[in-house]
Design a protein around this motif. Structure first.
Motif, PDB file in Angstrom:
ATOM      1  N   HIS A   1       7.313  -0.497   5.890  1.00 18.26           N
ATOM      2  CA  HIS A   1       7.837  -0.059   4.838  1.00 18.26           C
ATOM      3  C   HIS A   1       8.322  -0.649   3.563  1.00 18.26           C
ATOM      4  CE1 HIS A   1       5.394   2.718   7.643  1.00 18.26           C
ATOM      5  NE2 HIS A   1       4.959   4.299   6.797  1.00 18.26           N
ATOM      6  N   PRO A   2       8.450  -0.671   2.444  1.00 14.51           N
ATOM      7  CA  PRO A   2       9.549  -1.104   1.784  1.00 14.51           C
ATOM      8  C   PRO A   2      11.028  -0.323   1.727  1.00 14.51           C
ATOM      9  CG  PRO A   2       7.630  -0.398   0.825  1.00 14.51           C
ATOM     10  CD  PRO A   2       7.427   0.105   1.672  1.00 14.51           C
TER      11      PRO A   2
ATOM     12  N   HIS B   1      11.079   1.785   9.552  1.00 14.76           N
ATOM     13  CA  HIS B   1      12.086   1.524   9.226  1.00 14.76           C
ATOM     14  C   HIS B   1      13.309   0.341   8.642  1.00 14.76           C
ATOM     15  CE1 HIS B   1       9.867  -2.347  10.702  1.00 14.76           C
ATOM     16  NE2 HIS B   1      11.092  -3.442  10.324  1.00 14.76           N
ATOM     17  N   LEU B   2      14.568   0.364   8.779  1.00 16.62           N
ATOM     18  CA  LEU B   2      15.219  -0.341   7.886  1.00 16.62           C
ATOM     19  C   LEU B   2      15.429  -1.927   7.987  1.00 16.62           C
ATOM     20  CD1 LEU B   2      18.494   2.255   6.860  1.00 16.62           C
ATOM     21  CD2 LEU B   2      16.280   1.248   5.615  1.00 16.62           C
ATOM     22  N   ALA B   3      15.658  -2.480   7.675  1.00 13.79           N
ATOM     23  CA  ALA B   3      16.021  -4.070   8.081  1.00 13.79           C
ATOM     24  C   ALA B   3      16.684  -4.929   7.518  1.00 13.79           C
ATOM     25  CB  ALA B   3      14.761  -5.124   8.435  1.00 13.79           C
ATOM     26  N   GLN B   4      17.180  -5.935   7.591  1.00 14.72           N
ATOM     27  CA  GLN B   4      17.515  -7.257   6.466  1.00 14.72           C
ATOM     28  C   GLN B   4      17.562  -8.344   7.032  1.00 14.72           C
ATOM     29  OE1 GLN B   4      19.818  -5.279   4.306  1.00 14.72           O
ATOM     30  NE2 GLN B   4      19.747  -3.588   5.068  1.00 14.72           N
TER      31      GLN B   4
ATOM     32  N   ARG C   1      11.234   2.419  -3.036  1.00 17.36           N
ATOM     33  CA  ARG C   1       9.877   3.524  -3.483  1.00 17.36           C
ATOM     34  C   ARG C   1      10.628   4.526  -4.071  1.00 17.36           C
ATOM     35  NH1 ARG C   1       8.584   4.951   2.443  1.00 17.36           N
ATOM     36  NH2 ARG C   1       6.456   6.315   1.596  1.00 17.36           N
ATOM     37  N   ILE C   2      11.446   5.005  -4.317  1.00 14.54           N
ATOM     38  CA  ILE C   2      12.128   5.916  -5.392  1.00 14.54           C
ATOM     39  C   ILE C   2      12.074   5.432  -6.695  1.00 14.54           C
ATOM     40  CG2 ILE C   2      13.846   7.603  -5.690  1.00 14.54           C
ATOM     41  CD1 ILE C   2      14.406   7.723  -3.366  1.00 14.54           C
TER      42      ILE C   2
ATOM     43  N   ARG D   1       0.884  -1.304   0.260  1.00 11.34           N
ATOM     44  CA  ARG D   1       0.244   0.325  -0.249  1.00 11.34           C
ATOM     45  C   ARG D   1       0.755   1.279   0.005  1.00 11.34           C
ATOM     46  NH1 ARG D   1      -1.966   1.412   5.952  1.00 11.34           N
ATOM     47  NH2 ARG D   1      -0.106   1.378   7.425  1.00 11.34           N
ATOM     48  N   GLU D   2       2.199   1.069   1.036  1.00 13.77           N
ATOM     49  CA  GLU D   2       2.981   2.345   0.162  1.00 13.77           C
ATOM     50  C   GLU D   2       3.124   2.778  -0.894  1.00 13.77           C
ATOM     51  OE1 GLU D   2       3.872   4.597   3.110  1.00 13.77           O
ATOM     52  OE2 GLU D   2       2.381   3.412   4.032  1.00 13.77           O
ATOM     53  N   PHE D   3       3.832   1.547  -1.947  1.00 12.83           N
ATOM     54  CA  PHE D   3       3.706   1.574  -3.385  1.00 12.83           C
ATOM     55  C   PHE D   3       2.401   2.814  -4.411  1.00 12.83           C
ATOM     56  CE2 PHE D   3       6.831  -1.472  -2.668  1.00 12.83           C
ATOM     57  CZ  PHE D   3       7.750  -1.118  -3.198  1.00 12.83           C
ATOM     58  N   ARG D   4       1.114   2.156  -3.419  1.00 14.33           N
ATOM     59  CA  ARG D   4       0.202   3.059  -3.866  1.00 14.33           C
ATOM     60  C   ARG D   4      -0.126   4.292  -4.039  1.00 14.33           C
ATOM     61  NH1 ARG D   4      -5.469   0.286  -4.010  1.00 14.33           N
ATOM     62  NH2 ARG D   4      -5.337   0.878  -1.973  1.00 14.33           N
TER      63      ARG D   4
END
Length: 295
Positions: A282-283, A270-273, A288-289, A225-228
């Protein structure tokens, strides 16, 4: 990892708490004694708790958001900046075909914003003071467009429905398997009293395990949904402005001050690996960019 653990615990704790409360109050025993021990009755029981809890949370979301962030709703703009903020939200809302949301500002150093609310025509859009101080107006407009996109897409309701359905399945599956375990431990005893200790322990453990998998599904939808919403922000404020806003968000440092229950509704995650990526709301901003740049 700490943020991920806290987020998961917030979601799963509801199910565990329901299990304990039901046990202490004898709800499971009552369900058995009133003929709700079958699959249909159990499904109804699970749906009431699974869907009910999700929609209660949605109904309280605006109030909780204001209380947890200390957001101040702009009823009468006190300066030119607040007037511009309200006018921009109104313009985006009209273009998106939704009712005018409440507009609020909350005090936080990081650049962030969120939207919540039970319906498209009764929502809240809030921005942090850090975002207003560190972004130019084109970038802020894009962020507001992103949040309006969430509202127009019905993301809050859809996320609630998905969470409710998964909660229902978790409650149902945990109890079905719990009965099987309890029956095996008791040598096939028909647990009309609501089950023994094997049932209780099994249900609690299984709700935790199944809840983890359910959280992965919810987070996968959250990332999609973040991309949308980024696309909506690009349509409302311009693609270049939306890309610029996301690039500016990359300058965010440290932990978000948004409460854990609101983290999935912020524009920045947040960032994750590795395995942790399965629980990201969130992606990554780079992805996203890149999606916006591809058009």
């Amino acid at each position: 990892m700490r943020r991920i653990a806290l987020f998961l615990l917030t979601n799963i704790a509801v199910l565990l708490l329901l299990s304990i409360v039901c046990r202490l109050l004898g709800v499971d025993r009552w369900a058995y004694s009133h003929g709700l021990g079958g699959t249909t009755g159990l499904l109804i029981y699970a749906a009431i708790f699974g869907m009910g809890g999700s929609f209660i949370s949605l109904a309280m979301s605006k109030w909780m958001a204001k209380m947890s962030t200390g957001a101040r709703v702009i009823t009468e703009p006190q300066n030119e900046g607040e007037r511009w903020l309200v006018d921009t939200v109104r313009r985006h809302a009209q273009a998106a075909g939704i009712g005018m949301p409440e507009v609020a500002i909350y005090d936080a150093p990081e650049m962030n914003a969120f939207a919540t609310g039970m319906t498209k025509n009764s929502s809240l859009v809030a921005v942090s003071t850090g975002l207003l101080q560190q972004m130019d107006r084109d970038q802020v407009s894009a962020v507001l467009g992103h949040e309006i996109g969430h509202v127009a897409n019905g993301d809050m309701v859809t996320l609630t429905l998905i969470q409710g359905v998964l909660n229902t399945l978790v409650i149902l599956a945990a109890r079905v398997v719990g009965r099987a375990v309890d029956s095996w431990l008791s040598g096939g005893r028909d647990s009309r009293d609501g089950g023994g200790i094997g049932y209780f322990v099994s249900v609690m453990v299984l709700q935790l395990v199944f809840g983890l998998f359910a959280s992965m599904i919810v987070m996968a939808f959250s990332r999609w949904r973040e991309f949308r919403a980024d696309t909506a922000g690009a349509n409302l404020a311009g693609r270049a402005s939306m890309i610029s806003a996301l690039q500016r968000l990359q300058a965010n440092h440290g932990e978000s001050t948004l409460p854990k229950t609101m983290a999935a509704f912020g524009i920045s995650g947040h960032l994750a690996q590795g395995f942790q990526r399965l629980f990201m709301s969130h992606p990554p901003l780079d992805e996203r960019i890149a999606a916006l740049q591809r058009g």
